[in-house]
Design a protein around this motif. Structure first.
Motif, PDB file in Angstrom:
ATOM      1  N   GLN A 146     -21.950 -15.128 -67.618  1.00 46.45           N
ATOM      2  CA  GLN A 146     -22.632 -15.778 -69.011  1.00 46.45           C
ATOM      3  C   GLN A 146     -21.855 -16.975 -69.296  1.00 46.45           C
ATOM      4  O   GLN A 146     -20.622 -16.757 -69.536  1.00 46.45           O
ATOM      5  CB  GLN A 146     -22.730 -14.639 -70.095  1.00 46.45           C
ATOM      6  CG  GLN A 146     -23.239 -13.384 -69.666  1.00 46.45           C
ATOM      7  CD  GLN A 146     -22.875 -12.173 -70.490  1.00 46.45           C
ATOM      8  OE1 GLN A 146     -21.881 -12.234 -71.316  1.00 46.45           O
ATOM      9  NE2 GLN A 146     -23.925 -11.111 -70.700  1.00 46.45           N
ATOM     10  N   GLN A 147     -22.781 -17.964 -69.919  1.00 47.02           N
ATOM     11  CA  GLN A 147     -21.856 -18.937 -70.493  1.00 47.02           C
ATOM     12  C   GLN A 147     -22.187 -18.811 -72.005  1.00 47.02           C
ATOM     13  O   GLN A 147     -23.065 -18.498 -72.611  1.00 47.02           O
ATOM     14  CB  GLN A 147     -22.357 -20.311 -70.000  1.00 47.02           C
ATOM     15  CG  GLN A 147     -21.763 -21.614 -70.450  1.00 47.02           C
ATOM     16  CD  GLN A 147     -22.472 -22.759 -69.894  1.00 47.02           C
ATOM     17  OE1 GLN A 147     -23.085 -22.830 -68.880  1.00 47.02           O
ATOM     18  NE2 GLN A 147     -22.330 -23.869 -70.741  1.00 47.02           N
ATOM     19  N   VAL A 148     -20.778 -18.917 -72.529  1.00 46.71           N
ATOM     20  CA  VAL A 148     -20.864 -18.467 -74.078  1.00 46.71           C
ATOM     21  C   VAL A 148     -20.270 -19.771 -74.848  1.00 46.71           C
ATOM     22  O   VAL A 148     -19.436 -20.543 -74.518  1.00 46.71           O
ATOM     23  CB  VAL A 148     -19.959 -17.358 -74.215  1.00 46.71           C
ATOM     24  CG1 VAL A 148     -19.873 -17.096 -75.891  1.00 46.71           C
ATOM     25  CG2 VAL A 148     -20.639 -16.054 -73.631  1.00 46.71           C
ATOM     26  N   ASN A 149     -21.006 -19.937 -76.145  1.00 44.69           N
ATOM     27  CA  ASN A 149     -20.371 -21.181 -76.789  1.00 44.69           C
ATOM     28  C   ASN A 149     -19.343 -20.566 -77.849  1.00 44.69           C
ATOM     29  O   ASN A 149     -19.048 -19.572 -77.879  1.00 44.69           O
ATOM     30  CB  ASN A 149     -21.726 -21.713 -77.582  1.00 44.69           C
ATOM     31  CG  ASN A 149     -22.149 -20.820 -78.721  1.00 44.69           C
ATOM     32  OD1 ASN A 149     -21.682 -19.933 -79.046  1.00 44.69           O
ATOM     33  ND2 ASN A 149     -23.546 -20.968 -78.971  1.00 44.69           N
ATOM     34  N   ASP A 150     -18.908 -21.581 -78.878  1.00 45.87           N
ATOM     35  CA  ASP A 150     -17.956 -21.364 -79.614  1.00 45.87           C
ATOM     36  C   ASP A 150     -18.114 -20.436 -80.723  1.00 45.87           C
ATOM     37  O   ASP A 150     -17.685 -19.949 -81.522  1.00 45.87           O
ATOM     38  CB  ASP A 150     -17.000 -22.389 -79.982  1.00 45.87           C
ATOM     39  CG  ASP A 150     -18.029 -23.558 -80.760  1.00 45.87           C
ATOM     40  OD1 ASP A 150     -19.339 -22.883 -81.121  1.00 45.87           O
ATOM     41  OD2 ASP A 150     -17.712 -24.581 -80.965  1.00 45.87           O
ATOM     42  N   LYS A 151     -19.720 -20.201 -80.974  1.00 43.11           N
ATOM     43  CA  LYS A 151     -19.990 -19.048 -81.726  1.00 43.11           C
ATOM     44  C   LYS A 151     -20.210 -17.677 -81.292  1.00 43.11           C
ATOM     45  O   LYS A 151     -20.859 -16.802 -81.723  1.00 43.11           O
ATOM     46  CB  LYS A 151     -21.267 -19.505 -82.789  1.00 43.11           C
ATOM     47  CG  LYS A 151     -21.297 -20.595 -83.476  1.00 43.11           C
ATOM     48  CD  LYS A 151     -22.438 -20.896 -84.250  1.00 43.11           C
ATOM     49  CE  LYS A 151     -22.727 -22.551 -84.258  1.00 43.11           C
ATOM     50  NZ  LYS A 151     -24.006 -22.935 -83.721  1.00 43.11           N
ATOM     51  N   ASN A 152     -19.801 -17.425 -80.209  1.00 42.73           N
ATOM     52  CA  ASN A 152     -19.851 -16.348 -79.276  1.00 42.73           C
ATOM     53  C   ASN A 152     -21.363 -15.966 -78.773  1.00 42.73           C
ATOM     54  O   ASN A 152     -21.737 -14.798 -79.025  1.00 42.73           O
ATOM     55  CB  ASN A 152     -19.161 -15.198 -80.036  1.00 42.73           C
ATOM     56  CG  ASN A 152     -17.731 -14.935 -79.833  1.00 42.73           C
ATOM     57  OD1 ASN A 152     -17.201 -15.701 -78.769  1.00 42.73           O
ATOM     58  ND2 ASN A 152     -17.161 -14.069 -80.140  1.00 42.73           N
ATOM     59  N   GLU A 153     -21.973 -16.953 -78.760  1.00 45.11           N
ATOM     60  CA  GLU A 153     -23.506 -16.945 -78.513  1.00 45.11           C
ATOM     61  C   GLU A 153     -23.596 -17.206 -77.000  1.00 45.11           C
ATOM     62  O   GLU A 153     -23.072 -18.151 -76.554  1.00 45.11           O
ATOM     63  CB  GLU A 153     -24.279 -17.539 -79.257  1.00 45.11           C
ATOM     64  CG  GLU A 153     -24.298 -17.217 -80.826  1.00 45.11           C
ATOM     65  CD  GLU A 153     -24.940 -18.505 -81.566  1.00 45.11           C
ATOM     66  OE1 GLU A 153     -25.121 -18.163 -82.885  1.00 45.11           O
ATOM     67  OE2 GLU A 153     -24.779 -19.475 -81.004  1.00 45.11           O
ATOM     68  N   ILE A 154     -24.403 -16.409 -76.263  1.00 45.24           N
ATOM     69  CA  ILE A 154     -24.957 -16.678 -74.774  1.00 45.24           C
ATOM     70  C   ILE A 154     -25.738 -17.930 -74.850  1.00 45.24           C
ATOM     71  O   ILE A 154     -26.959 -17.933 -75.644  1.00 45.24           O
ATOM     72  CB  ILE A 154     -25.281 -15.612 -74.087  1.00 45.24           C
ATOM     73  CG1 ILE A 154     -24.409 -14.218 -73.807  1.00 45.24           C
ATOM     74  CG2 ILE A 154     -26.001 -15.974 -72.807  1.00 45.24           C
ATOM     75  CD1 ILE A 154     -25.019 -13.094 -73.234  1.00 45.24           C
TER      76      ILE A 154
END
Ligand code: CTP
Ligand code: MG
Length: 244
Positions: A146-154
């Motif tokens: 999974q690629q996750v952003n800095d808001k901890n969202e996939i």
């Protein structure tokens, strides 16, 4: 010649023990000794250099003396560096100072905290590096990527096919490795712990040897439990395989 570099320059911050994790004992034997014995058993390996944190060189010498009998003649110890890659470079410098290196000579770098490396993995690394100049051990991934952003969202699910996870050993032609390392932009190496980058960043391929789950890297205290269970499960069989 095949030189094995046993990488023991780290301090095991994530383990958080009062000694570097490679010196922690499982069943009264330090992890580094299990690993060293696996490498010494391999008939393709001519010499072993333990690349050690400088505060532990004397201690390591004592351990080797205590556990390795006549095998001490095949073992040298040198000081490691600040990163895994720097430790490898220190090991190569040490080999170069003590030996005349030919274009056929190979080094195999193995983490001292992977005590259950199989003879198959060692054999295939050496054979591949002899044939192609570069080989590294990799395993199939079992989890979803999974690629996750800095808001901890996939943000994206990545396809698992064609994705592998790196282990050690990593095995290279010594002269080629030195040549590629000397011409590489060192800035590009800042975030790498993987020696394969030396070849890849110079547009050279690195063959993979399929790794094994058993070739586990002891990183946290949970891994120590697994390693102990693994030894318990395999009983004296595995101990006689690894230990004289
Ligand atoms: N290693 C090394 N020289 C370094 C850093 C790491 O030889 N400067 C070695 C470690 O001793 C270990 C292997 O590389 O055998 C894999 O590294 P890792 O599991 O990260 O070990 P440590 O760096 O010791 O642990 P941590 O990152 O938790 O501090
Ligand atoms: Mg580390």
């Amino acid at each position: 010649m095949v030189y094995a570099l046993l990488l023991a320059g780290g301090k095991g911050e994530r383990m958080g023990a009062n000694i570097p994790k490679q010196f922690i004992c499982i069943k009264n034997i330090p992890i580094i000794i299990y690993t060293l014995k696996c490498i010494l058993r391999n008939s393709n390996v001519d010499k072993v250099v333990i690349c050690c944190h400088k505060e532990y060189i004397k201690f390591t010498k004592e351990l080797v003396k205590q556990h390795c009998g006549d095998e001490v003649e095949r073992i040298d110890i040198c000081e490691g560096g600040k990163t895994r890659l720097e430790t490898v470079i220190c090991g190569i410098e040490f080999i170069k100072q003590k030996n005349k290196i030919s274009d056929k000579d190979i080094f195999l770098a193995h983490d001292s905290v992977r005590p259950f490396v199989s003879q198959r993995i060692l054999d295939e690394n050496i054979a591949m590096a002899k044939l192609y100049g570069a080989a590294t051990t990799s395993t199939y991934l079992v989890e979803t990527i999974q690629q996750v952003n800095d808001k901890n969202e996939i943000v994206k699910l990545l396809p698992r096919e064609g994705m592998f996870s790196g282990q050690s050993p990593q095995t290279f032609n010594i002269n080629k490795f030195i040549e590629y390392y000397s011409i590489i932009d060192k800035e590009k190496l800042k975030n790498t712990t993987d020696l394969a980058d030396i070849f890849i960043l110079n547009n050279n391929s690195v063959k993979i040897v399929i790794g094994e789950k058993e070739n586990l890297k002891i990183t946290t205290s949970f891994d120590l439990l697994i390693a102990k269970d693994f030894l318990d499960y395999n009983g004296t069989d595995i101990l006689t395989k690894f230990i004289k």
